[in-house]
Design a protein around this motif. Structure first.
Motif, PDB file in Angstrom:
ATOM      1  N   SER A 192       0.848  -1.199   0.000  1.00  0.00           N
ATOM      2  CA  SER A 192       0.000   0.000   0.000  1.00  0.00           C
ATOM      3  C   SER A 192       0.881   1.246   0.000  1.00  0.00           C
ATOM      4  O   SER A 192       2.075   1.192   0.286  1.00  0.00           O
ATOM      5  CB  SER A 192      -0.947   0.003   1.196  1.00  0.00           C
ATOM      6  OG  SER A 192      -0.233   0.073   2.410  1.00  0.00           O
ATOM      7  N   TRP A 193       0.264   2.374  -0.338  1.00  0.00           N
ATOM      8  CA  TRP A 193       0.993   3.637  -0.340  1.00  0.00           C
ATOM      9  C   TRP A 193       0.040   4.800  -0.140  1.00  0.00           C
ATOM     10  O   TRP A 193      -1.186   4.654  -0.221  1.00  0.00           O
ATOM     11  CB  TRP A 193       1.804   3.821  -1.623  1.00  0.00           C
ATOM     12  CG  TRP A 193       1.048   3.673  -2.909  1.00  0.00           C
ATOM     13  CD1 TRP A 193       0.309   4.604  -3.577  1.00  0.00           C
ATOM     14  CD2 TRP A 193       1.001   2.486  -3.730  1.00  0.00           C
ATOM     15  NE1 TRP A 193      -0.198   4.097  -4.741  1.00  0.00           N
ATOM     16  CE2 TRP A 193       0.204   2.789  -4.869  1.00  0.00           C
ATOM     17  CE3 TRP A 193       1.555   1.196  -3.616  1.00  0.00           C
ATOM     18  CZ2 TRP A 193      -0.048   1.865  -5.875  1.00  0.00           C
ATOM     19  CZ3 TRP A 193       1.289   0.271  -4.617  1.00  0.00           C
ATOM     20  CH2 TRP A 193       0.507   0.599  -5.728  1.00  0.00           C
ATOM     21  N   LEU A 194       0.631   5.953   0.134  1.00  0.00           N
ATOM     22  CA  LEU A 194      -0.117   7.198   0.310  1.00  0.00           C
ATOM     23  C   LEU A 194       0.276   8.140  -0.811  1.00  0.00           C
ATOM     24  O   LEU A 194       1.457   8.360  -1.064  1.00  0.00           O
ATOM     25  CB  LEU A 194       0.213   7.834   1.667  1.00  0.00           C
ATOM     26  CG  LEU A 194      -0.474   9.172   1.966  1.00  0.00           C
ATOM     27  CD1 LEU A 194      -1.969   8.971   2.192  1.00  0.00           C
ATOM     28  CD2 LEU A 194       0.164   9.843   3.180  1.00  0.00           C
ATOM     29  N   ARG A 195      -0.729   8.704  -1.464  1.00  0.00           N
ATOM     30  CA  ARG A 195      -0.496   9.675  -2.547  1.00  0.00           C
ATOM     31  C   ARG A 195      -1.019  11.029  -2.098  1.00  0.00           C
ATOM     32  O   ARG A 195      -2.188  11.160  -1.716  1.00  0.00           O
ATOM     33  CB  ARG A 195      -1.233   9.209  -3.801  1.00  0.00           C
ATOM     34  CG  ARG A 195      -1.001  10.076  -5.023  1.00  0.00           C
ATOM     35  CD  ARG A 195       0.395   9.875  -5.590  1.00  0.00           C
ATOM     36  NE  ARG A 195       0.508  10.589  -6.859  1.00  0.00           N
ATOM     37  CZ  ARG A 195       0.928  11.853  -6.966  1.00  0.00           C
ATOM     38  NH1 ARG A 195       1.255  12.527  -5.883  1.00  0.00           N
ATOM     39  NH2 ARG A 195       1.007  12.434  -8.142  1.00  0.00           N
ATOM     40  N   VAL A 196      -0.149  12.020  -2.110  1.00  0.00           N
ATOM     41  CA  VAL A 196      -0.520  13.385  -1.735  1.00  0.00           C
ATOM     42  C   VAL A 196      -0.305  14.292  -2.934  1.00  0.00           C
ATOM     43  O   VAL A 196       0.803  14.331  -3.500  1.00  0.00           O
ATOM     44  CB  VAL A 196       0.304  13.890  -0.537  1.00  0.00           C
ATOM     45  CG1 VAL A 196      -0.079  15.328  -0.198  1.00  0.00           C
ATOM     46  CG2 VAL A 196       0.121  12.990   0.673  1.00  0.00           C
ATOM     47  N   GLU A 197      -1.367  14.986  -3.336  1.00  0.00           N
ATOM     48  CA  GLU A 197      -1.292  15.951  -4.433  1.00  0.00           C
ATOM     49  C   GLU A 197      -1.940  17.243  -3.962  1.00  0.00           C
ATOM     50  O   GLU A 197      -3.164  17.314  -3.838  1.00  0.00           O
ATOM     51  CB  GLU A 197      -2.011  15.432  -5.672  1.00  0.00           C
ATOM     52  CG  GLU A 197      -1.462  14.127  -6.228  1.00  0.00           C
ATOM     53  CD  GLU A 197      -2.301  13.586  -7.369  1.00  0.00           C
ATOM     54  OE1 GLU A 197      -2.117  14.061  -8.510  1.00  0.00           O
ATOM     55  OE2 GLU A 197      -3.143  12.705  -7.117  1.00  0.00           O
ATOM     56  N   GLY A 198      -1.108  18.245  -3.684  1.00  0.00           N
ATOM     57  CA  GLY A 198      -1.648  19.493  -3.171  1.00  0.00           C
ATOM     58  C   GLY A 198      -2.342  19.262  -1.842  1.00  0.00           C
ATOM     59  O   GLY A 198      -1.770  18.744  -0.889  1.00  0.00           O
ATOM     60  N   GLY A 199      -3.623  19.601  -1.782  1.00  0.00           N
ATOM     61  CA  GLY A 199      -4.379  19.445  -0.545  1.00  0.00           C
ATOM     62  C   GLY A 199      -5.151  18.150  -0.463  1.00  0.00           C
ATOM     63  O   GLY A 199      -6.004  17.993   0.422  1.00  0.00           O
ATOM     64  N   ARG A 200      -4.867  17.196  -1.368  1.00  0.00           N
ATOM     65  CA  ARG A 200      -5.597  15.927  -1.368  1.00  0.00           C
ATOM     66  C   ARG A 200      -4.659  14.773  -1.055  1.00  0.00           C
ATOM     67  O   ARG A 200      -3.539  14.705  -1.575  1.00  0.00           O
ATOM     68  CB  ARG A 200      -6.256  15.698  -2.732  1.00  0.00           C
ATOM     69  CG  ARG A 200      -7.180  14.491  -2.733  1.00  0.00           C
ATOM     70  CD  ARG A 200      -7.794  14.248  -4.094  1.00  0.00           C
ATOM     71  NE  ARG A 200      -8.738  13.134  -4.056  1.00  0.00           N
ATOM     72  CZ  ARG A 200      -9.150  12.460  -5.126  1.00  0.00           C
ATOM     73  NH1 ARG A 200      -8.717  12.804  -6.328  1.00  0.00           N
ATOM     74  NH2 ARG A 200     -10.004  11.469  -5.006  1.00  0.00           N
ATOM     75  N   ALA A 206      -2.598  -2.245  -3.027  1.00  0.00           N
ATOM     76  CA  ALA A 206      -3.288  -3.526  -3.009  1.00  0.00           C
ATOM     77  C   ALA A 206      -3.988  -3.841  -1.703  1.00  0.00           C
ATOM     78  O   ALA A 206      -4.853  -4.727  -1.663  1.00  0.00           O
ATOM     79  CB  ALA A 206      -2.284  -4.643  -3.323  1.00  0.00           C
ATOM     80  N   ARG A 207      -3.648  -3.135  -0.622  1.00  0.00           N
ATOM     81  CA  ARG A 207      -4.199  -3.499   0.682  1.00  0.00           C
ATOM     82  C   ARG A 207      -4.693  -2.261   1.409  1.00  0.00           C
ATOM     83  O   ARG A 207      -4.208  -1.143   1.149  1.00  0.00           O
ATOM     84  CB  ARG A 207      -3.128  -4.207   1.525  1.00  0.00           C
ATOM     85  CG  ARG A 207      -2.569  -5.466   0.872  1.00  0.00           C
ATOM     86  CD  ARG A 207      -1.618  -6.165   1.794  1.00  0.00           C
ATOM     87  NE  ARG A 207      -2.301  -6.700   2.966  1.00  0.00           N
ATOM     88  CZ  ARG A 207      -1.684  -7.115   4.065  1.00  0.00           C
ATOM     89  NH1 ARG A 207      -0.371  -7.030   4.151  1.00  0.00           N
ATOM     90  NH2 ARG A 207      -2.359  -7.597   5.078  1.00  0.00           N
ATOM     91  N   PRO A 208      -5.619  -2.415   2.344  1.00  0.00           N
ATOM     92  CA  PRO A 208      -6.098  -1.273   3.133  1.00  0.00           C
ATOM     93  C   PRO A 208      -5.034  -0.801   4.118  1.00  0.00           C
ATOM     94  O   PRO A 208      -4.120  -1.545   4.495  1.00  0.00           O
ATOM     95  CB  PRO A 208      -7.316  -1.826   3.867  1.00  0.00           C
ATOM     96  CG  PRO A 208      -7.066  -3.295   3.952  1.00  0.00           C
ATOM     97  CD  PRO A 208      -6.322  -3.665   2.707  1.00  0.00           C
TER      98      PRO A 208
END
Length: 242
Positions: A192-200, A206-208
Motif C-alpha cells: 500500500s501507499w499514500l499519494r498526496v497531491e496538493g491538498g488531497r 493492493a491493501r487497506p
C-alpha cells in the motif's frame, strides 16, 4: 506538495519496486532526472545501481546524491527525489550530516516531487518515533522532514492469531505512542501507499491501511480512501520537534 509514500519497495516474489512500478513511473517526470538518496543502507553504490536497474528502462535517469561532491548540489540538478528504505536512524543521521534534511524539505515544499519507500516514507512524517527500526546510530534529533503533519508506520503488521509470541504487537506499540502523543498514525501495510497531491491525500495500493488516533478505535481504510483531512492535523508531541 507532490508525494508518493510507499510502505515497501520489495514485495515477496517480485522484483525491486515491481509491485508499484506503474504508479512509480507515472508519478516520476517522464524522461526526468531522479535524485536517489541511498543513505539508509551502507552500500550506496550498490543501492543506487539497483534503483537504476528498476527505473532506467522506463526512461528515468537515476543519480545517487552521494555521487556529487556536494549531495545538496546533486539534489538541485534533478527533477524529483527518491529516498529509499533501510535503517531509518542511519538515514536520518546522514540527512543531517549532509545538509539534505533542510534541502529536501525546502525543495519538496517548493514543488519537487518526492517519493519515499519504507525509511524514506518515515522521513516524510514530523518525527521518527513510529518507525520499526533499531537505532543503530544516534541522529542529532528525531525530527524528520515534516512533509505531512501526521505520523506513518510503514510495513504495518497485523497480529497473528496463531502466534505464541508474547512480545508487543504493532498495534500495542502505536497505542503506547498515542498515550504520550496526540497525533494520528497511518499504518501502511505491505503493498500500500499514500499519494498526496496538493491538498488531497489518498490511500492506494493492493491493501487497506489502518488509522490510529488517540481516544478512538483503529479504523480500516480501504484502497482509494480519501484521507485529506489528515493534512490539517495539528500534531501534539510530548516534547517539541527540533
Amino acid at each position: 506538495m507532490n508525494l508518493l509514500l510507499l510502505s515497501n519497495s520489495t514485495q515477496h516474489g517480485r522484483g525491486y519496486l515491481e509491485h508499484a512500478l506503474d504508479t512509480v513511473t507515472a508519478f516520476l517526470p517522464s524522461g526526468g532526472r531522479l535524485a536517489f538518496v541511498p543513505y539508509a543502507l551502507a552500500d550506496h553504490d550498490g543501492y543506487t545501481a539497483r534503483v537504476r536497474a528498476a527505473l532506467e528502462p522506463a526512461g528515468i535517469s537515476v543519480r545517487g546524491v552521494h555521487e556529487s561532491a556536494d549531495p545538496v548540489d546533486g539534489l538541485a540538478a534533478c527533477d524529483a527525489v527518491f529516498i529509499g528504505g533501510g535503517n531509518s536512524f542511519r538515514l536520518l543521521s546522514a540527512l543531517y550530516r549532509t545538509g539534505l534534511r533542510e534541502a529536501v524539505a525546502d525543495a519538496v515544499r517548493g514543488g519537487l516531487p518526492y517519493m519515499g519507500a519504507s525509511a524514506g516514507t518515515n522521513m516524510a512524517a514530523p518525527t521518527l518515533r513510529t518507525t520499526n527500526d533499531m537505532p543503530i546510530v544516534c541522529p542529532p534529533s528525531f525530527g524528520t522532514l515534516g512533509l505531512v503533519p501526521f505520523q506513518i508506520n510503514p510495513h504495518y503488521l497485523d497480529p497473528d492469531p496463531a502466534s505464541t509470541h508474547k512480545g508487543e504487537t504493532r498495534e500495542e506499540r502505536l497505542t503506547e505512542f498515542l498515550e504520550e502523543n496526540d497525533v494520528p498514525v497511518l499504518g501502511l501495510r505491505e503493498g500500500s501507499w499514500l499519494r498526496v497531491e496538493g491538498g488531497r491525500a489518498r490511500v492506494l495500493g493492493a491493501r487497506p491501511a489502518r488509522l490510529f488516533a488517540r481516544g478512538a478505535e483503529p479504523r480500516e481504510l480501504p484502497s482509494g480512501t480519501d484521507v485529506s483531512s489528515l493534512l490539517t492535523t495539528v500534531p501534539r508531541f510530548d516534547a517539541p520537534v527540533r
